[in-house]
Design an enzyme around this catalytic site. Structure first.
Site, PDB file in Angstrom:
ATOM      1  N   ARG A 119       3.767   4.826  -6.190  1.00  0.00           N
ATOM      2  CA  ARG A 119       2.745   4.179  -5.374  1.00  0.00           C
ATOM      3  C   ARG A 119       1.362   4.505  -5.957  1.00  0.00           C
ATOM      4  O   ARG A 119       1.130   5.621  -6.428  1.00  0.00           O
ATOM      5  CB  ARG A 119       2.857   4.737  -3.956  1.00  0.00           C
ATOM      6  CG  ARG A 119       1.921   4.128  -2.947  1.00  0.00           C
ATOM      7  CD  ARG A 119       2.252   2.709  -2.651  1.00  0.00           C
ATOM      8  NE  ARG A 119       1.645   2.249  -1.411  1.00  0.00           N
ATOM      9  CZ  ARG A 119       1.526   0.963  -1.098  1.00  0.00           C
ATOM     10  NH1 ARG A 119       1.958   0.012  -1.921  1.00  0.00           N
ATOM     11  NH2 ARG A 119       0.988   0.605   0.052  1.00  0.00           N
ATOM     12  N   THR A 143       4.604  -9.450  -3.643  1.00  0.00           N
ATOM     13  CA  THR A 143       5.259  -8.220  -4.061  1.00  0.00           C
ATOM     14  C   THR A 143       6.520  -8.761  -4.680  1.00  0.00           C
ATOM     15  O   THR A 143       6.825  -9.940  -4.500  1.00  0.00           O
ATOM     16  CB  THR A 143       5.584  -7.379  -2.808  1.00  0.00           C
ATOM     17  OG1 THR A 143       4.352  -6.979  -2.230  1.00  0.00           O
ATOM     18  CG2 THR A 143       6.434  -6.158  -3.101  1.00  0.00           C
ATOM     19  N   ASP A 153      -4.167  -1.152   1.908  1.00  0.00           N
ATOM     20  CA  ASP A 153      -3.062  -0.666   2.749  1.00  0.00           C
ATOM     21  C   ASP A 153      -3.411   0.622   3.496  1.00  0.00           C
ATOM     22  O   ASP A 153      -2.634   1.096   4.310  1.00  0.00           O
ATOM     23  CB  ASP A 153      -1.800  -0.431   1.899  1.00  0.00           C
ATOM     24  CG  ASP A 153      -0.987  -1.718   1.726  1.00  0.00           C
ATOM     25  OD1 ASP A 153      -1.317  -2.729   2.368  1.00  0.00           O
ATOM     26  OD2 ASP A 153      -0.027  -1.708   0.939  1.00  0.00           O
TER      27      ASP A 153
HETATM   28  O1  DON Z   1       3.074  -1.835   0.047  1.00  0.00           O
HETATM   29  C1  DON Z   1       3.016  -2.684   0.916  1.00  0.00           C
HETATM   30  O2  DON Z   1       3.608  -2.598   1.982  1.00  0.00           O
HETATM   31  C2  DON Z   1       2.213  -3.950   0.679  1.00  0.00           C
HETATM   32  N1  DON Z   1       1.160  -3.682  -0.250  1.00  0.00           N
HETATM   33  C3  DON Z   1       3.113  -5.008   0.193  1.00  0.00           C
HETATM   34  C4  DON Z   1       2.394  -6.310   0.044  1.00  0.00           C
HETATM   35  C5  DON Z   1       3.303  -7.444   0.009  1.00  0.00           C
HETATM   36  O3  DON Z   1       4.496  -7.333   0.108  1.00  0.00           O
HETATM   37  C6  DON Z   1       2.678  -8.753  -0.102  1.00  0.00           C
HETATM   38  N2  DON Z   1       3.676  -9.742  -0.390  1.00  0.00           N
HETATM   39  N3  DON Z   1       4.521 -10.318  -0.144  1.00  0.00           N
END
Ligand code: DON
Length: 564
Positions: free
Chosen positions: A97, A373, A415
């Site tokens: 991360r 993602t 986030d």
């Molecule tokens: O880590 C996370 O939970 C978010 N940054 C994920 C973002 C995400 O999945 C956007 N797309 N579909």
């Protein structure tokens, strides 16, 4: 009907191909399987397996390849997680991360009066977290890989250097970023050829600068990114764009191996990602609740089934917001309690099957997520399995990158909880565990998961989708384990999402009949329709017969499962 001209035939062939990819929903193999958001990248993974690589090698090669073919989320400028189960059933995870830079502060997104500057945590170079992908893939390889590192990185270099066919997903993005009025010169230039002309579908797309960056990574390992030329260029880019990531931040970044979150469901073992992801804890919490339900009286997609699922989601998301954050900063998170069967029993008793509970609007927050993602799943002939989800946060992340480096930076700082102490009913979360602090990892929802049966991988699964990830993975696991759906059906089945607040059920269009909507509304639920949630990439393994079944979500037309 007129005879189609060449161009039309070509279009029809492409449509047929997509149709075929969707219709051909299950792919079989007995020596290995790779499922990812790009068919060409899945083929890279399979070629690595055929050369004698293991599931880790295939996952790393596929992930580097996706950084070339699927740059909306495939990346070297972002971060993510791996869950790995070896052929003996031993499971571990790699946390790569992103981290907050050393100069980050918990008020960095506030104006002098202490108000959140709208969108500031998701835009500009201040939204970029210290990338973790290269360190994570490198650590995974050092500990568990088989083939030489260079052999695994090389296919992505070849794709970047020699080019690959520009696909329709990329073309859609290119058309968007080149639209009149677009002010992002970097993204506008990103999808143009060396003559500055916008790429067209099926044209060969070469990324020379990315190939050079990947070559340094191939030759110097993680130092090819976090030190030397690349680090110098990243730091210079940040300085020029008022970012705060320095060479020191890059040099200090480490991926971390962590113990998985472990749960169980009716004899299956569930392994998923621990904090800084909230995915594993929430998944196990919800599966524990499901284990207490009587599914003989709760038929699939009935109002009762959906109500129970939504109530489980509501509770798991409330706990997520209250308790979870980076474990290196939150030393006393009640993970054992949240994932225990006894806690589930207590929670289960609170659920009224006739009425929706009410989310406490004084506390928890809204979605900040967009749609990008990406997840990949791999398995090899020995039964080693990898579930890898990584992200740039938004589609194309911060939409910032250096032309000299050829890759896009994340906007993962978004986030974090942006405003200490301020939690609004339809606003942001302000609880302490996930406030910004130097070198802290922001809480994630990514839920790479492996379900084991008799000590062997049984289901390898994950998805994009921001906070909906946890719930799409949860429902897919439930579809397979409880409703005995084959993997393709479990993935394609339409799903719901509840995340405590806003206090509503989001449902995928076409899921709910008018009768079911009425029945859920009668229980007190507010319903909101959305076209799609998630893009699951999964594998099931029948260990007795030695057969892998792979399937990728039709939500991503360029995705593909490849087996052999
Ligand atoms: O880590 C996370 O939970 C978010 N940054 C994920 C973002 C995400 O999945 C956007 N797309 N579909």
């Amino acid at each position: 009907m007129p005879i189609p001209n060449c161009k039309k035939t070509y279009c029809i062939l492409i449509l047929l191909f997509f149709g075929y990819a969707v219709l051909n929903a299950q792919t079989y193999g007995k020596n290995g399987m790779v499922v990812s958001s790009d068919l060409g990248s899945s083929e890279v993974g399979i070629a690595i397996l055929k050369k004698g690589g293991n599931a880790i090698d295939a996952a790393i090669g596929t992930a580097f390849s996706l950084a070339v073919t699927h740059p909306s989320a495939g990346n070297i400028g972002g971060g993510g997680f791996i869950v790995f189960m070896n052929s003996e059933g031993n499971t571990t995870t790699i946390d790569f991360r992103e981290k907050a830079p050393l100069a980050a502060t918990n008020d960095m997104y506030l104006d002098p009066a202490g108000n959140l500057i709208d969108g500031s945590n998701h835009t500009s170079a201040m939204s970029i977290g210290v990338p973790g992908t290269v360190a994570g893939l490198y650590l995974a390889h050092q500990k568990y890989g088989k083939l030489p590192w260079a052999a695994i990185v090389q296919p992505a270099i070849d794709q970047a250097k020699n080019g690959f066919a520009f696909n329709w997903s990329l073309y859609r993005a290119a058309a968007y970023f080149s639209k009149e009025g677009n002010t992002n010169a970097f993204m506008d230039g990103y999808f143009r050829n060396d003559k500055g002309v916008l790429l067209q579908p099926e044209e060969n797309w070469k990324q020379a600068e990315l190939a050079k960056t990947l070559t340094l990574i191939r030759d110097k390992g993680r130092d090819g990114f976090y030190k030397g030329k690349t680090a110098k260029k990243i730091a210079a880019f940040m300085k020029k764009n008022n970012g705060i990531i320095t060479k020191k931040d890059l040099a200090k970044y480490e991926a971390i191996e962590r113990k998985p979150i472990k749960g169980s469901y009716k004899g299956y073992d569930i392994y998923s990602m621990p904090p800084p992801s909230s995915g594993g804890v929430a998944l196990v919490e919800m599966m524990n609740l499901m284990e207490l339900a009587d599914f003989k009286t709760l038929e699939f997609n009935s109002a009762g089934h959906l109500h129970l699922v939504a109530e489980a989601m509501r509770r798991a998301f409330a706990d997520r917001a209250e308790h979870l954050g980076d474990p290196d900063f939150n030393l006393n998170m009640p993970l054992d309690k949240l994932t225990s069967k006894s806690f589930a029993k207590k929670r289960f008793q609170e659920i009224d099957m006739a009425r929706a509970s009410v989310s406490d609007s004084a506390q928890f927050g809204r979605l900040y997520d967009s749609e990008s993602t990406t997840h990949l799943s791999t398995i090899d002939k020995d039964g080693n399995a990898v579930s890898l989800t990584y992200t740039l946060e938004y589609s194309y992340g911060s939409q910032m990158g250096s032309n000299e480096l050829g890759f896009i930076f994340n906007n993962e700082m978004g986030d974090f909880n942006p405003q200490p102490g301020i939690t609004k009913s339809n606003g942001q979360i302000g609880s302490a565990p996930n406030l910004v602090a130097p070198e802290k990892r922001m809480l994630s929802s990514m839920t790479p998961t492996i379900v084991g049966k008799n000590g062997k991988p049984y289901l390898v699964i994950g998805s994009p989708g921001g906070r909906t990830i946890i719930n799409t993975v949860f429902q897919t696991v439930l579809n397979v384990l409880e409703f005995n759906m084959p993997i393709d059906k479990a993935i394609e089945a339409l799903k719901i999402h509840h995340q405590w607040l806003p206090d509503q059920i989001i449902y995928e269009k076409y899921l709910l009949s008018p009768d079911t909507r009425k029945a859920l509304e009668a229980k007190g639920h507010i319903l909101k329709e959305r076209y799609n949630m998630g893009a699951l990439m999964g594998i099931t393994y029948d260990a007795e017969k030695g057969i892998f079944v792979g399937a990728s979500d039709s939500a991503q037309p360029d995705s593909g499962a490849v087996g052999y």
